[in-house]
Design a protein around this motif. Structure first.
Motif, PDB file in Angstrom:
ATOM      1  N   LEU A   1     -18.809  19.667  12.797  1.00  0.00           N
ATOM      2  CA  LEU A   1     -17.613  20.174  13.453  1.00  0.00           C
ATOM      3  C   LEU A   1     -16.363  19.991  12.602  1.00  0.00           C
ATOM      4  N   LEU A   2     -16.346  18.939  11.785  1.00  0.00           N
ATOM      5  CA  LEU A   2     -15.163  18.670  10.967  1.00  0.00           C
ATOM      6  C   LEU A   2     -14.902  19.785   9.971  1.00  0.00           C
ATOM      7  N   GLN A   3     -15.958  20.527   9.600  1.00  0.00           N
ATOM      8  CA  GLN A   3     -15.782  21.607   8.636  1.00  0.00           C
ATOM      9  C   GLN A   3     -15.111  22.826   9.242  1.00  0.00           C
ATOM     10  N   ALA A   4     -14.735  22.730  10.517  1.00  0.00           N
ATOM     11  CA  ALA A   4     -13.881  23.778  11.103  1.00  0.00           C
ATOM     12  C   ALA A   4     -12.546  23.839  10.374  1.00  0.00           C
ATOM     13  N   GLN A   5     -12.223  22.782   9.619  1.00  0.00           N
ATOM     14  CA  GLN A   5     -10.989  22.787   8.820  1.00  0.00           C
ATOM     15  C   GLN A   5     -10.951  23.956   7.843  1.00  0.00           C
ATOM     16  N   VAL A   6     -12.120  24.439   7.421  1.00  0.00           N
ATOM     17  CA  VAL A   6     -12.168  25.590   6.508  1.00  0.00           C
ATOM     18  C   VAL A   6     -11.519  26.802   7.177  1.00  0.00           C
ATOM     19  N   ILE A   7     -11.949  27.084   8.408  1.00  0.00           N
ATOM     20  CA  ILE A   7     -11.408  28.229   9.141  1.00  0.00           C
ATOM     21  C   ILE A   7      -9.928  28.011   9.452  1.00  0.00           C
ATOM     22  N   PHE A   8      -9.573  26.800   9.913  1.00  0.00           N
ATOM     23  CA  PHE A   8      -8.181  26.503  10.244  1.00  0.00           C
ATOM     24  C   PHE A   8      -7.281  26.676   9.020  1.00  0.00           C
ATOM     25  N   THR A   9      -7.715  26.154   7.870  1.00  0.00           N
ATOM     26  CA  THR A   9      -6.894  26.218   6.658  1.00  0.00           C
ATOM     27  C   THR A   9      -6.668  27.657   6.210  1.00  0.00           C
ATOM     28  N   ILE A  10      -7.724  28.451   6.241  1.00  0.00           N
ATOM     29  CA  ILE A  10      -7.601  29.847   5.821  1.00  0.00           C
ATOM     30  C   ILE A  10      -6.679  30.614   6.769  1.00  0.00           C
TER      31      ILE A  10
ATOM     32  N   GLY B   1     -12.755   4.632  -0.529  1.00  0.00           N
ATOM     33  CA  GLY B   1     -11.337   4.499  -0.832  1.00  0.00           C
ATOM     34  C   GLY B   1     -10.933   5.077  -2.172  1.00  0.00           C
ATOM     35  N   TYR B   2     -11.698   4.754  -3.219  1.00  0.00           N
ATOM     36  CA  TYR B   2     -11.273   5.138  -4.565  1.00  0.00           C
ATOM     37  C   TYR B   2     -11.851   6.480  -5.029  1.00  0.00           C
ATOM     38  N   ILE B   3     -13.117   6.731  -4.705  1.00  0.00           N
ATOM     39  CA  ILE B   3     -13.748   7.951  -5.208  1.00  0.00           C
ATOM     40  C   ILE B   3     -13.500   9.136  -4.285  1.00  0.00           C
ATOM     41  N   SER B   4     -13.950   9.003  -3.019  1.00  0.00           N
ATOM     42  CA  SER B   4     -13.873  10.157  -2.117  1.00  0.00           C
ATOM     43  C   SER B   4     -12.491  10.378  -1.525  1.00  0.00           C
ATOM     44  N   THR B   5     -11.599   9.392  -1.631  1.00  0.00           N
ATOM     45  CA  THR B   5     -10.236   9.583  -1.120  1.00  0.00           C
ATOM     46  C   THR B   5      -9.248   9.824  -2.251  1.00  0.00           C
ATOM     47  N   LEU B   6      -9.041   8.829  -3.117  1.00  0.00           N
ATOM     48  CA  LEU B   6      -8.036   8.979  -4.167  1.00  0.00           C
ATOM     49  C   LEU B   6      -8.380  10.102  -5.145  1.00  0.00           C
ATOM     50  N   ILE B   7      -9.526   9.999  -5.782  1.00  0.00           N
ATOM     51  CA  ILE B   7      -9.879  10.956  -6.838  1.00  0.00           C
ATOM     52  C   ILE B   7     -10.228  12.319  -6.251  1.00  0.00           C
ATOM     53  N   ALA B   8     -11.121  12.337  -5.245  1.00  0.00           N
ATOM     54  CA  ALA B   8     -11.584  13.615  -4.700  1.00  0.00           C
ATOM     55  C   ALA B   8     -10.448  14.395  -4.048  1.00  0.00           C
ATOM     56  N   PHE B   9      -9.591  13.722  -3.267  1.00  0.00           N
ATOM     57  CA  PHE B   9      -8.502  14.434  -2.606  1.00  0.00           C
ATOM     58  C   PHE B   9      -7.435  14.873  -3.600  1.00  0.00           C
ATOM     59  N   ALA B  10      -7.246  14.127  -4.677  1.00  0.00           N
ATOM     60  CA  ALA B  10      -6.305  14.555  -5.708  1.00  0.00           C
ATOM     61  C   ALA B  10      -6.793  15.849  -6.371  1.00  0.00           C
ATOM     62  N   ILE B  11      -8.095  15.902  -6.669  1.00  0.00           N
ATOM     63  CA  ILE B  11      -8.673  17.115  -7.258  1.00  0.00           C
ATOM     64  C   ILE B  11      -8.620  18.265  -6.254  1.00  0.00           C
ATOM     65  N   TRP B  12      -8.958  17.960  -4.992  1.00  0.00           N
ATOM     66  CA  TRP B  12      -8.919  18.963  -3.924  1.00  0.00           C
ATOM     67  C   TRP B  12      -7.513  19.538  -3.776  1.00  0.00           C
TER      68      TRP B  12
ATOM     69  N   ALA C   1      -6.275  29.419  -0.604  1.00  0.00           N
ATOM     70  CA  ALA C   1      -7.096  28.602   0.290  1.00  0.00           C
ATOM     71  C   ALA C   1      -8.454  29.242   0.548  1.00  0.00           C
ATOM     72  N   ALA C   2      -8.476  30.578   0.631  1.00  0.00           N
ATOM     73  CA  ALA C   2      -9.730  31.288   0.891  1.00  0.00           C
ATOM     74  C   ALA C   2     -10.718  31.154  -0.262  1.00  0.00           C
ATOM     75  N   ALA C   3     -10.207  30.819  -1.453  1.00  0.00           N
ATOM     76  CA  ALA C   3     -11.085  30.645  -2.606  1.00  0.00           C
ATOM     77  C   ALA C   3     -11.573  29.208  -2.762  1.00  0.00           C
ATOM     78  N   VAL C   4     -10.861  28.252  -2.159  1.00  0.00           N
ATOM     79  CA  VAL C   4     -11.175  26.834  -2.360  1.00  0.00           C
ATOM     80  C   VAL C   4     -11.895  26.214  -1.163  1.00  0.00           C
ATOM     81  N   THR C   5     -11.315  26.367   0.031  1.00  0.00           N
ATOM     82  CA  THR C   5     -11.829  25.633   1.193  1.00  0.00           C
ATOM     83  C   THR C   5     -13.276  25.952   1.575  1.00  0.00           C
ATOM     84  N   PRO C   6     -13.792  27.180   1.347  1.00  0.00           N
ATOM     85  CA  PRO C   6     -15.194  27.413   1.709  1.00  0.00           C
ATOM     86  C   PRO C   6     -16.175  26.475   1.014  1.00  0.00           C
TER      87      PRO C   6
END
Length: 228
Positions: A23-32, A145-156, A165-170
């Motif tokens: 359900l959390l991946q509904a963010q894809v639709i919301f973001t687009i 904390g360090y990998i999936s939050t700091l690094i991954a969200f910075a890259i995201w 957004a339509a090219a990234v969030t899917p």
């Protein structure tokens, strides 16, 4: 902060981890949708078709989901997805900002309110809980904390700032696939047929969304005259 607060409250008693991850991946639709409405972004026909195919594949994961959720749990998770989409738009609008530094400073905000929330909802003996935490749990916390939050969200955030957004969030729809493959390889869990089919649709949809326009241009180029 709001995203994780709602997420953890839902997981406490209203939803299973499997349903939450879906359900959390509904963010894809919301973001687009928010990007189209608020930022006036556009989607080409290949992105529309590709996202539709990927979303259909994503929906197939619910067929074999063994978890359950209450109405309250579903609402909390969808609101968490909505707040995630808001953060996506905020990162997308940042200009001349080092996103890794931004994530570090933003991470200073949630601990106190989340600690308070945990105290009243989870345990009133936080020190005892911390002292009894295993090494494996600390390693998991460090990874989150360090990998999936700091690094991954910075890259995201960098991807969102530099691309539509339509090219990234899917690509976030790959999360259930990675989770299922990882659990099959590391935990010896069985991959269901419908999950494999859903994963195939997601990969096909992403391929159409990302490469459809380029492939169309290649085939639509006029052929050079052939010399006799």
């Amino acid at each position: 902060m709001l995203k994780f607060s709602l997420l953890f409250i839902a997981m406490e008693s209203n939803a299973s981890a499997g349903i939450v991850s879906l359900l959390l991946q509904a963010q894809v639709i919301f973001t687009i949708l928010l990007s189209v409405l608020l930022l006036k972004e556009t989607m080409d026909r290949f992105q529309v078709v590709g996202i539709s195919i990927a979303t259909f594949g994503f929906s197939l994961f619910f067929i074999n989901s063994s978890g359950s959720t209450t109405i309250l749990g579903a609402v909390l998770i969808l609101f968490a997805a909505l707040f995630w989409s808001f953060s996506n738009l905020i990162m997308k609008r940042l200009q001349n900002v080092n996103l890794l530094h931004f994530i570090v400073w933003v991470s200073l905000v949630p601990p106190l309110p989340l600690f308070t929330l945990s105290y009243f909802i989870e345990t009133d003996s936080p020190l005892t809980l911390l002292l009894n935490t295993t090494t494996q749990s600390w390693l998991s916390i460090a990874y989150v904390g360090y990998i999936s939050t700091l690094i991954a969200f910075a890259i995201w955030g960098w991807l969102l700032k530099n691309h539509k957004a339509a090219a990234v969030t899917p690509f976030a729809l790959l999360i259930p696939i990675v989770g299922i493959i990882g659990s099959a390889l590391l935990l010896n869990e069985q991959l269901m047929r419908m999950e494999a089919i859903g994963g195939g649709f997601i990969l096909c949809g992403l391929t159409v969304s990302v490469t459809g326009a380029r492939i169309s241009k290649i085939f639509s180029k006029p052929r050079a005259d052939v010399l006799p």
